[in-house]
Design a protein around this motif. Sequence first.
Motif, short mmCIF file in Angstrom:
data_model
loop_
_atom_site.label_atom_id
_atom_site.label_comp_id
_atom_site.label_asym_id
_atom_site.label_seq_id
_atom_site.Cartn_x
_atom_site.Cartn_y
_atom_site.Cartn_z
N MET A 137 6.87 4.57 -7.94
CA MET A 137 5.69 5.38 -7.68
C MET A 137 5.77 6.63 -8.55
SD MET A 137 4.27 7.16 -4.15
CE MET A 137 5.64 8.33 -4.04
N LEU A 138 4.72 6.88 -9.33
CA LEU A 138 4.73 7.97 -10.29
C LEU A 138 3.48 8.82 -10.12
CD1 LEU A 138 5.98 9.25 -12.95
CD2 LEU A 138 4.41 7.75 -14.19
N CYS A 139 3.65 10.13 -10.18
CA CYS A 139 2.50 11.04 -10.25
C CYS A 139 2.78 12.09 -11.32
CB CYS A 139 2.20 11.70 -8.90
SG CYS A 139 3.51 12.75 -8.26
N GLN A 140 1.71 12.58 -11.95
CA GLN A 140 1.81 13.55 -13.04
C GLN A 140 0.82 14.68 -12.82
OE1 GLN A 140 1.03 10.46 -16.05
NE2 GLN A 140 2.94 11.09 -17.04
N ARG A 141 1.21 15.87 -13.28
CA ARG A 141 0.34 17.05 -13.20
C ARG A 141 0.32 17.76 -14.55
NH1 ARG A 141 -1.56 19.14 -8.58
NH2 ARG A 141 -1.63 21.23 -9.50
N GLU A 142 -0.87 18.15 -14.97
CA GLU A 142 -1.06 18.97 -16.17
C GLU A 142 -2.19 19.93 -15.90
OE1 GLU A 142 -1.76 16.62 -19.60
OE2 GLU A 142 0.04 15.40 -19.38
N ASP A 164 -3.16 1.31 -10.45
CA ASP A 164 -3.57 2.64 -10.86
C ASP A 164 -4.28 3.28 -9.68
OD1 ASP A 164 -4.70 4.93 -11.95
OD2 ASP A 164 -5.08 3.99 -13.88
N ALA A 165 -3.62 4.25 -9.04
CA ALA A 165 -4.17 4.87 -7.84
C ALA A 165 -5.30 5.85 -8.15
CB ALA A 165 -3.07 5.58 -7.07
N MET A 166 -5.46 6.22 -9.41
CA MET A 166 -6.53 7.14 -9.77
C MET A 166 -7.90 6.45 -9.72
SD MET A 166 -5.00 10.04 -10.29
CE MET A 166 -6.12 11.06 -11.25
N ASN A 167 -7.96 5.23 -10.23
CA ASN A 167 -9.24 4.50 -10.21
C ASN A 167 -9.19 3.22 -9.36
OD1 ASN A 167 -7.75 2.74 -11.82
ND2 ASN A 167 -8.57 3.58 -13.71
N MET A 168 -8.09 3.07 -8.60
CA MET A 168 -7.97 1.96 -7.63
C MET A 168 -8.13 0.59 -8.31
SD MET A 168 -7.49 3.60 -4.70
CE MET A 168 -8.04 2.65 -3.28
N LYS A 192 -5.50 2.17 0.11
CA LYS A 192 -5.66 3.57 0.51
C LYS A 192 -4.29 4.20 0.82
CE LYS A 192 -10.32 3.04 2.40
NZ LYS A 192 -11.17 3.11 3.64
N TYR A 193 -3.39 3.38 1.36
CA TYR A 193 -2.02 3.85 1.65
C TYR A 193 -1.31 4.23 0.35
CZ TYR A 193 2.90 3.52 3.10
OH TYR A 193 4.23 3.76 3.32
N PHE A 194 -1.40 3.37 -0.66
CA PHE A 194 -0.78 3.66 -1.95
C PHE A 194 -1.39 4.91 -2.58
CE2 PHE A 194 0.26 -1.11 -2.58
CZ PHE A 194 1.47 -0.94 -1.93
N GLY A 200 -1.87 11.96 -3.08
CA GLY A 200 -1.78 13.01 -2.08
C GLY A 200 -0.38 13.59 -1.94
N ASP A 201 0.53 12.84 -1.30
CA ASP A 201 1.86 13.36 -0.99
C ASP A 201 2.67 13.67 -2.24
OD1 ASP A 201 1.20 13.09 1.67
OD2 ASP A 201 2.12 11.12 1.87
N CYS A 202 2.72 12.70 -3.16
CA CYS A 202 3.53 12.89 -4.38
C CYS A 202 3.05 14.10 -5.18
CB CYS A 202 3.48 11.62 -5.23
SG CYS A 202 4.49 11.67 -6.72
#
Length: 260
Positions: A137-142, A164-168, A192-194, A200-202
């Motif tokens: 599971m990966l999340c990125q911030r810029e 891809d959780a951004m565009n499901m 929705k869980y992913f 959200g959490d990550c």
Amino acid sequence: MPSFLPVTLHNVPRMPLTCSPVRLLLLLLLLLTALEIMVDECAHSLCFNFTIKSWSRPGQPWCEAQVFMNKNLFLQYDSDSNMVKPLGLLGKKVNATSTWGELTQTLREVGRDLRMLLLDVKPQIKTSGPSTLQVEMLCQREAERCTGASWQFGINGEKCLLFDAMNMTWTVINHEACKIKETWKKDRGLEKYFRKLSVGDCDHWLREFSGHWEAMPEPTVSPVNASDIHRSSSSLPDTWLILGTFILTVLMGNFLIYVM
């Protein structure tokens, strides 16, 4: 006696008004390097690696998890000890925050949920023995916003699915996982869980950990080989993208003028 030509403006070698192709290429490489450094400084990533076994011997964990901040390992978890181990200075700093208990509980719950997923799809896996599920599971911030969130799934060491959780959206990496993809895609609650965990959490944890990371003089753990960690869609900050495009256009214009 030897004769010398008088020094005049006509016989002094003239420098070309345009740069040579070699110089243009060097400038281009310097620009790309500078842009890469800028992106690395302003972008952060948080990655959770889970290894789930459908069956394990007594005393051996059926779930192991590693957490990476900017490719640097700072947390470890296993189901046998049911404990989260901090690593390095960043791990110690996170251990002293209120987020630690929340993160520890989430690792345990996600491990159990992923094992249930593995047991549900095990009849669709072409193997008679125990199976292993690898999850990243990966999340990125810029620029103070979430720019990427994804899940990558592998079974018995073979990458098979990408979410891809951004565009499901789902992407099949291994055609043998088509049935698993259809099963999970029909479960809207699972999608929705992913998304909740990664977007959200990550992202919430990454925002908090970034402050501790930037306060450190240098990474506390040597970067791991993360070439197999999927990087979901992310973009350069708009300002640097516009600036880089402008400079590249100028360089290419000079190159075309030189050629013509």
